[in-house]
Design an enzyme around this catalytic site. Sequence first.
Site, PDB file in Angstrom:
ATOM      1  N   TYR A  14      -2.704  21.997  38.866  1.00 15.70           N
ATOM      2  CA  TYR A  14      -3.993  21.509  38.335  1.00 15.70           C
ATOM      3  C   TYR A  14      -4.958  21.178  39.474  1.00 15.70           C
ATOM      4  O   TYR A  14      -6.137  21.541  39.429  1.00 15.70           O
ATOM      5  CB  TYR A  14      -3.700  20.283  37.480  1.00 15.70           C
ATOM      6  CG  TYR A  14      -4.852  19.688  36.711  1.00 15.70           C
ATOM      7  CD1 TYR A  14      -5.150  20.133  35.433  1.00 15.70           C
ATOM      8  CD2 TYR A  14      -5.607  18.646  37.242  1.00 15.70           C
ATOM      9  CE1 TYR A  14      -6.193  19.564  34.707  1.00 15.70           C
ATOM     10  CE2 TYR A  14      -6.639  18.066  36.528  1.00 15.70           C
ATOM     11  CZ  TYR A  14      -6.922  18.528  35.250  1.00 15.70           C
ATOM     12  OH  TYR A  14      -7.947  17.946  34.534  1.00 15.70           O
ATOM     13  N   LYS A  31      -8.520  22.965  40.007  1.00 12.53           N
ATOM     14  CA  LYS A  31      -9.756  22.167  39.925  1.00 12.53           C
ATOM     15  C   LYS A  31     -10.526  22.195  41.249  1.00 12.53           C
ATOM     16  O   LYS A  31     -11.756  22.205  41.251  1.00 12.53           O
ATOM     17  CB  LYS A  31      -9.414  20.727  39.518  1.00 12.53           C
ATOM     18  CG  LYS A  31      -8.911  20.605  38.065  1.00 12.53           C
ATOM     19  CD  LYS A  31      -9.965  21.059  37.071  1.00 12.53           C
ATOM     20  CE  LYS A  31      -9.577  20.778  35.625  1.00 12.53           C
ATOM     21  NZ  LYS A  31     -10.601  21.232  34.668  1.00 12.53           N
TER      22      LYS A  31
HETATM   23  N1  CAA Z   1       3.779   9.280  44.334  1.00 11.79           N
HETATM   24  C1  CAA Z   1       4.907   9.431  45.068  1.00 11.79           C
HETATM   25  N2  CAA Z   1       6.107   9.616  44.539  1.00 11.79           N
HETATM   26  C2  CAA Z   1       6.206   9.629  43.199  1.00 11.79           C
HETATM   27  C3  CAA Z   1       5.059   9.470  42.372  1.00 11.79           C
HETATM   28  C4  CAA Z   1       3.822   9.270  43.004  1.00 11.79           C
HETATM   29  N3  CAA Z   1       2.680   9.118  42.283  1.00 11.79           N
HETATM   30  N4  CAA Z   1       5.462   9.551  41.088  1.00 11.79           N
HETATM   31  C5  CAA Z   1       6.805   9.762  41.109  1.00 11.79           C
HETATM   32  N5  CAA Z   1       7.251   9.797  42.376  1.00 11.79           N
HETATM   33  C6  CAA Z   1       8.631   9.986  42.843  1.00 11.79           C
HETATM   34  C7  CAA Z   1       9.603   9.061  42.162  1.00 11.79           C
HETATM   35  O1  CAA Z   1       9.636   7.831  42.835  1.00 11.79           O
HETATM   36  C8  CAA Z   1      10.900   9.841  42.312  1.00 11.79           C
HETATM   37  O2  CAA Z   1      11.364   9.710  43.640  1.00 11.79           O
HETATM   38  P1  CAA Z   1      12.926   9.931  44.009  1.00 11.79           P
HETATM   39  O3  CAA Z   1      13.297  11.332  43.576  1.00 11.79           O
HETATM   40  O4  CAA Z   1      12.984   9.700  45.471  1.00 11.79           O
HETATM   41  O5  CAA Z   1      13.649   8.876  43.186  1.00 11.79           O
HETATM   42  C9  CAA Z   1      10.451  11.257  42.107  1.00 11.79           C
HETATM   43  O6  CAA Z   1       9.064  11.304  42.442  1.00 11.79           O
HETATM   44  C10 CAA Z   1      10.628  11.670  40.662  1.00 11.79           C
HETATM   45  O7  CAA Z   1      10.297  13.003  40.533  1.00 11.79           O
HETATM   46  P2  CAA Z   1      10.394  13.667  39.117  1.00 11.79           P
HETATM   47  O8  CAA Z   1      10.033  15.101  39.236  1.00 11.79           O
HETATM   48  O9  CAA Z   1      11.743  13.383  38.497  1.00 11.79           O
HETATM   49  O10 CAA Z   1       9.274  12.848  38.372  1.00 11.79           O
HETATM   50  P3  CAA Z   1       9.137  12.604  36.837  1.00 11.79           P
HETATM   51  O11 CAA Z   1       9.681  13.762  36.077  1.00 11.79           O
HETATM   52  O12 CAA Z   1       9.621  11.253  36.497  1.00 11.79           O
HETATM   53  O13 CAA Z   1       7.545  12.552  36.681  1.00 11.79           O
HETATM   54  C11 CAA Z   1       5.397  13.563  36.517  1.00 11.79           C
HETATM   55  C12 CAA Z   1       6.730  13.581  37.232  1.00 11.79           C
HETATM   56  C13 CAA Z   1       5.580  14.046  35.076  1.00 11.79           C
HETATM   57  C14 CAA Z   1       4.465  14.503  37.238  1.00 11.79           C
HETATM   58  C15 CAA Z   1       4.841  12.118  36.507  1.00 11.79           C
HETATM   59  O14 CAA Z   1       4.821  11.650  37.817  1.00 11.79           O
HETATM   60  C16 CAA Z   1       3.424  12.050  35.965  1.00 11.79           C
HETATM   61  O15 CAA Z   1       3.169  12.199  34.781  1.00 11.79           O
HETATM   62  N6  CAA Z   1       2.466  11.801  36.852  1.00 11.79           N
HETATM   63  C17 CAA Z   1       1.042  11.684  36.475  1.00 11.79           C
HETATM   64  C18 CAA Z   1       0.390  12.969  36.695  1.00 11.79           C
HETATM   65  C19 CAA Z   1      -1.080  12.794  36.361  1.00 11.79           C
HETATM   66  O16 CAA Z   1      -1.774  11.956  36.869  1.00 11.79           O
HETATM   67  N7  CAA Z   1      -1.584  13.661  35.475  1.00 11.79           N
HETATM   68  C20 CAA Z   1      -2.945  13.560  35.053  1.00 11.79           C
HETATM   69  C21 CAA Z   1      -3.052  14.114  33.665  1.00 11.79           C
HETATM   70  S1  CAA Z   1      -4.675  13.845  32.981  1.00 11.79           S
HETATM   71  C22 CAA Z   1      -5.612  14.889  33.854  1.00 11.79           C
HETATM   72  O17 CAA Z   1      -5.182  15.719  34.581  1.00 11.79           O
HETATM   73  C23 CAA Z   1      -7.085  14.753  33.659  1.00 11.79           C
HETATM   74  C24 CAA Z   1      -7.759  14.587  34.941  1.00 11.79           C
HETATM   75  O18 CAA Z   1      -8.440  15.484  35.378  1.00 11.79           O
HETATM   76  C25 CAA Z   1      -7.639  13.311  35.664  1.00 11.79           C
END
Ligand code: CAA
Length: 247
Positions: free
Chosen positions: A154, A158
Site C-alpha cells: 500500500y 500510494k
Molecule cells: N512496528 C514494529 N513492529 C511491529 C509493529 C509496528 N508497528 N506491529 C507489529 N510489529 C511486530 C510485532 O511486535 C511482532 O514482532 P515479533 O515477531 O518480534 O514478536 C511482529 O511484528 C508480528 O508480525 P506479524 O506479521 O505476526 O503481525 P500481525 O499479523 O500481528 O499484524 C498487521 C500485522 C496485520 C500488518 C498489523 O500490524 C496491522 O494491522 N497493522 C496496521 C496496518 C495499518 O496501519 N493499516 C492501515 C489501514 S487503513 C489505511 O491504509 C488507510 C490509510 O491510508 C491510512
Amino acid sequence: MTQRVALITGGIGGIGTAICQRMANDGMRVIAAHHPAEDEAAAEWRANQAADGFDIEILSLDVSSYDECAEKLGQLLSDYGSVDVIVNCAGITRDSSFKKMQKNQWYDVINVNLNSVFNVTQPLWNAMLENGFGRIVNISSVNGQRGQFGQANYSAAKAGMHGFTMALAQEGAAKGVTVNTVSPGYVATAMTDAIREDVRDAIVAGIPMGRMASVAEVASAVHFLVGESHGYITGANLPVNGGLFIS
Ligand code: CAA
C-alpha cells in the site's frame, strides 16, 4: 458557465461518497464509479443519495482493467462531451507484514491503487488538454509519505500515486490541467474499521489531534483543489492527517 462533469472512482466508498456529495453541492454533474462486483450495492447507494437530495450517476468499472477503462471511459467521454474532473479514489488494503506477504496481496494493491490511475486517467487525458481545462486529484495516503508497518504494498502504491501526480502536473501545466494529490491520514471508514482494534487504538493515540479524520474533511480538501479559481496549484501533495506526518 458550462456544468463541469466529475468522475470519482471508489465513488460509493466512505471517502468517495463524501467527495461525490461535495462535488454535487458544487453544481457539478457527478459520476460515481464502483467495482462491478458492487452493482447491486451501487444501485441502492444511488437511490439513497437521491433520497438525500444528491443526483449522482453511477458507472460500473473495474479500475484495475486497462481494457475495460479504455472502452467504458471512451464511451463516457462521447456520452458526456467532456470529463473535466477526475478523482482517483479507488483503493484497497491487503495489510500484512512483509515476511508473510503473499504475491496476490502485492499485485492486487498495486493494480487497484496504482495501475488504476493510469487506466482511468489516460483515456480522458487528451480531451482535457484539448479543452484547456482539467482537474485531477489522486487520493494517496499519509502512509505513502512515511511508510507503515504491514503496508509495503500500500505504501509503495500510494507513494507511486504522488510520483504520477508530479510528472503529470508538468505535462498538463501549459494546458490548464492541474494534477494534485490529497494524502489523508487515518479516516473513519470501513477501511480503518478493519484494522485490529488494539492496533487501531494505538494508531489513534499517536495522532496529534487525537482522532481520525471525518470523510467530509477529506472531501473539503478535494473541493479546494478542483475549484475554478485554484488553477495555479499543481503537483502539490495536500496532507489531511491531523498532524500525524508533517514535512
Ligand atoms: N512496528 C514494529 N513492529 C511491529 C509493529 C509496528 N508497528 N506491529 C507489529 N510489529 C511486530 C510485532 O511486535 C511482532 O514482532 P515479533 O515477531 O518480534 O514478536 C511482529 O511484528 C508480528 O508480525 P506479524 O506479521 O505476526 O503481525 P500481525 O499479523 O500481528 O499484524 C498487521 C500485522 C496485520 C500488518 C498489523 O500490524 C496491522 O494491522 N497493522 C496496521 C496496518 C495499518 O496501519 N493499516 C492501515 C489501514 S487503513 C489505511 O491504509 C488507510 C490509510 O491510508 C491510512
